[in-house]
Scaffold this active site. Structure first.
Site, PDB file in Angstrom:
ATOM      1  N   ASP A   1       0.805  -1.226   0.000  1.00  0.00           N
ATOM      2  CA  ASP A   1       0.000   0.000   0.000  1.00  0.00           C
ATOM      3  C   ASP A   1       0.843   1.284   0.000  1.00  0.00           C
ATOM      4  O   ASP A   1       0.326   2.358  -0.277  1.00  0.00           O
ATOM      5  CB  ASP A   1      -0.909   0.033   1.242  1.00  0.00           C
ATOM      6  CG  ASP A   1      -1.823  -1.173   1.327  1.00  0.00           C
ATOM      7  OD1 ASP A   1      -2.102  -1.773   0.273  1.00  0.00           O
ATOM      8  OD2 ASP A   1      -2.262  -1.516   2.438  1.00  0.00           O
TER       9      ASP A   1
ATOM     10  N   MET B   1      -5.987  -2.583  -4.887  1.00  0.00           N
ATOM     11  CA  MET B   1      -5.865  -2.487  -3.427  1.00  0.00           C
ATOM     12  C   MET B   1      -5.227  -1.160  -3.005  1.00  0.00           C
ATOM     13  O   MET B   1      -5.043  -0.264  -3.820  1.00  0.00           O
ATOM     14  CB  MET B   1      -5.047  -3.663  -2.903  1.00  0.00           C
ATOM     15  CG  MET B   1      -5.798  -4.968  -2.846  1.00  0.00           C
ATOM     16  SD  MET B   1      -4.777  -6.246  -2.081  1.00  0.00           S
ATOM     17  CE  MET B   1      -6.023  -7.490  -1.743  1.00  0.00           C
TER      18      MET B   1
ATOM     19  N   ARG C   1      -5.844  -0.030   0.548  1.00  0.00           N
ATOM     20  CA  ARG C   1      -6.546   0.422   1.758  1.00  0.00           C
ATOM     21  C   ARG C   1      -6.957   1.890   1.632  1.00  0.00           C
ATOM     22  O   ARG C   1      -7.568   2.265   0.663  1.00  0.00           O
ATOM     23  CB  ARG C   1      -5.689   0.154   3.003  1.00  0.00           C
ATOM     24  CG  ARG C   1      -5.965  -1.232   3.533  1.00  0.00           C
ATOM     25  CD  ARG C   1      -5.320  -1.525   4.847  1.00  0.00           C
ATOM     26  NE  ARG C   1      -5.251  -0.412   5.755  1.00  0.00           N
ATOM     27  CZ  ARG C   1      -4.387  -0.322   6.751  1.00  0.00           C
ATOM     28  NH1 ARG C   1      -3.504  -1.280   6.941  1.00  0.00           N
ATOM     29  NH2 ARG C   1      -4.408   0.708   7.548  1.00  0.00           N
TER      30      ARG C   1
ATOM     31  N   GLU D   1      -9.619   0.532  -3.901  1.00  0.00           N
ATOM     32  CA  GLU D   1     -10.637  -0.154  -3.092  1.00  0.00           C
ATOM     33  C   GLU D   1     -11.216   0.748  -1.999  1.00  0.00           C
ATOM     34  O   GLU D   1     -12.337   0.545  -1.553  1.00  0.00           O
ATOM     35  CB  GLU D   1     -10.039  -1.420  -2.463  1.00  0.00           C
ATOM     36  CG  GLU D   1      -8.869  -1.136  -1.510  1.00  0.00           C
ATOM     37  CD  GLU D   1      -8.268  -2.376  -0.873  1.00  0.00           C
ATOM     38  OE1 GLU D   1      -8.729  -3.494  -1.153  1.00  0.00           O
ATOM     39  OE2 GLU D   1      -7.315  -2.211  -0.068  1.00  0.00           O
TER      40      GLU D   1
ATOM     41  N   GLN E   1      -2.241  -8.918  -6.580  1.00  0.00           N
ATOM     42  CA  GLN E   1      -1.332  -7.770  -6.416  1.00  0.00           C
ATOM     43  C   GLN E   1      -0.257  -8.019  -5.361  1.00  0.00           C
ATOM     44  O   GLN E   1       0.729  -7.299  -5.278  1.00  0.00           O
ATOM     45  CB  GLN E   1      -2.134  -6.519  -6.010  1.00  0.00           C
ATOM     46  CG  GLN E   1      -3.057  -6.040  -7.099  1.00  0.00           C
ATOM     47  CD  GLN E   1      -4.154  -5.128  -6.574  1.00  0.00           C
ATOM     48  OE1 GLN E   1      -3.991  -3.933  -6.519  1.00  0.00           O
ATOM     49  NE2 GLN E   1      -5.285  -5.699  -6.184  1.00  0.00           N
TER      50      GLN E   1
HETATM   51  O1  F6P Z   1      -2.426  -3.940   3.409  1.00  0.00           O
HETATM   52  C1  F6P Z   1      -2.266  -4.754   2.309  1.00  0.00           C
HETATM   53  C2  F6P Z   1      -3.607  -5.196   1.764  1.00  0.00           C
HETATM   54  O2  F6P Z   1      -3.375  -6.034   0.644  1.00  0.00           O
HETATM   55  C3  F6P Z   1      -4.563  -4.067   1.422  1.00  0.00           C
HETATM   56  O3  F6P Z   1      -4.250  -3.452   0.212  1.00  0.00           O
HETATM   57  C4  F6P Z   1      -5.875  -4.801   1.449  1.00  0.00           C
HETATM   58  O4  F6P Z   1      -6.947  -3.927   1.739  1.00  0.00           O
HETATM   59  C5  F6P Z   1      -5.687  -5.780   2.572  1.00  0.00           C
HETATM   60  O5  F6P Z   1      -4.303  -5.958   2.737  1.00  0.00           O
HETATM   61  C6  F6P Z   1      -6.339  -7.117   2.341  1.00  0.00           C
HETATM   62  O6  F6P Z   1      -6.226  -7.851   3.514  1.00  0.00           O
HETATM   63  P1  F6P Z   1      -6.511  -9.410   3.619  1.00  0.00           P
HETATM   64  O7  F6P Z   1      -5.360 -10.116   2.981  1.00  0.00           O
HETATM   65  O8  F6P Z   1      -6.617  -9.655   5.075  1.00  0.00           O
HETATM   66  O9  F6P Z   1      -7.779  -9.671   2.878  1.00  0.00           O
END
Ligand code: F6P
Length: 365
Positions: free
Chosen positions: A143, A185, A187, A238, A291
């Site tokens: 991120d 992605m 966050r 997202e 990603q």
């Molecule tokens: O922080 C990295 C990330 O890939 C974010 O971009 C995404 O929102 C989140 O982790 C997804 O988390 P998880 O793997 O718990 O679904």
């Protein structure tokens, strides 16, 4: 003989293995004798009885810098401050196991801990340091949302993956005169989307930092679609949301995981555009965890290797309570307090935002 414990925490990201290899190689080339161990699944490995630890020597790390993921595994259910625990009635709660973790690390004879992780993991590193543990942080996340470092490793690999996907969507959008929405992605930070928009040449880019006017999205699409003679490629982060809207996602199901699971805003936007009467055919692609997977690009292998070797040097110099950071093309040590102080989002005067606008990308803000 000195002992170092390495942990990888939170979501995985390309380059973790290169950091581990960097730490081990640097320690093995040092005059003093060091033993490096990995705690399996973040700090869960050392908390468990019997502990799940793995010796990381030259043989264990040979060639791993090329491999995605982490050879010592990771979890986002291992925060010692809020450790998920099942109660007698079967329900889950969280308890603070910080002191127990520190005691176990010290009892196992470790002189220092290198904690590789994102903002959540570095907050844990800070809490451990504040409670007397010798901790060094290494910033990871696709991120790029840690403000103390110019880049986190993994980010540029993610951008390469999103750009490659975006390029593929451009040719199919053009062939069909369609609107292609690609959700990425990141966050609450729009870095991946913004970089993809510039690298791929997006007509529209929607990021969390700039809530969008839905009507402006409709207008930008219609203008470019031009009655069926044009096509439109949209990249949406997202965490993007409409003005006065909320983010799209679900609460995490697991105790101890506080993050909303973002996702689905691309489909939501598509449904809204379709019901608003946009004439063009619209398709959505959600790239999701592709990603984060696979081999790191050269830039991230190099950055991660450099951060690993630097983290070892910081252990040697006893620069505890600090995190490795890339600043102005150099690796420096910043305090964990500074490293976890501010979340790194796209500032409204960032040169890349200006670049994208000058190139004609609409943010619809
Ligand atoms: O922080 C990295 C990330 O890939 C974010 O971009 C995404 O929102 C989140 O982790 C997804 O988390 P998880 O793997 O718990 O679904």
């Amino acid at each position: 003989m000195k002992k170092i414990l390495v942990s990888t925490g939170g979501g995985d990201c390309p380059g973790l293995n290169a950091v581990i290899r960097g730490i081990v190689k640097a320690s093995q080339h040092d005059k003093e004798e060091y033993e490096v161990w990995g705690s399996i699944e973040a700090f869960n490995g050392i908390l468990e009885v019997p502990a799940r630890l793995v010796r990381l020597d030259n043989a264990a790390v040979a060639g791993i810098h090329v491999k995605g993921g982490t050879i010592i595994r990771t979890t986002n259910r291992g925060n010692p401050l809020k450790f998920p625990t099942q109660q007698e009635d079967g329900s889950w709660t969280t308890i603070d196991r910080t002191q127990e973790l520190i005691d176990k690390i010290k009892a196992a004879g470790f002189d220092a801990v290198i904690s590789i992780g994102g903002d959540g993991s570095q907050k844990i590193s800070k809490a451990l340091f504040d409670n007397g543990l010798n901790v060094i942080g290494v910033p990871k996340t696709i991120d790029n949302d840690l403000s103390a470092t110019d880049y986190t490793f993994g980010f540029n690999t993610a951008v390469q993956i999103t750009t490659d996907s975006f390029d593929k969507l451009v040719t199919t959008a053009e062939s069909h005169n369609r609107v292609m929405i690609m959700e990425v992605m990141g966050r609450d930070a729009g870095w991946i989307a913004l970089h993809t928009a510039i690298a791929g040449g997006a007509e529209i880019c929607l990021i969390p930092e700039l809530p969008y006017h839905f009507n402006k999205v409709v207008d930008a699409i219609n203008e470019r679609y031009n009655g069926g003679t044009g096509f439109v490629n949209v990249v949406i982060a997202e965490g993007a949301k409409a003005i006065n809207g909320t983010v799209t996602g679900k609460a995490a199901k697991d105790a101890g995981d506080d993050h909303i699971k973002l996702g689905g805003v691309g489909n939501l936007l598509r449904a809204q555009l379709e019901s608003s009467g946009v004439e063009a055919q619209i398709r959505t692609t959600i790239l999701g965890h592709t990603q984060r997977g696979g081999t790191p690009i050269a830039f991230d292998r190099i950055l991660a290797s450099a951060m690993g070797t630097r983290a070892f040097e910081m252990v040697k110099n006893q620069e505890f309570g600090k995190m490795v950071a890339l600043r102005n093309n150099d690796l420096i040590a910043v305090s964990l307090a500074e490293a976890t102080d501010t979340y790194n989002t796209v500032s409204l005067d960032h040169y890349l935002l200006k670049t994208a606008r000058s190139l004609g990308t609409a943010f619809c803000d």
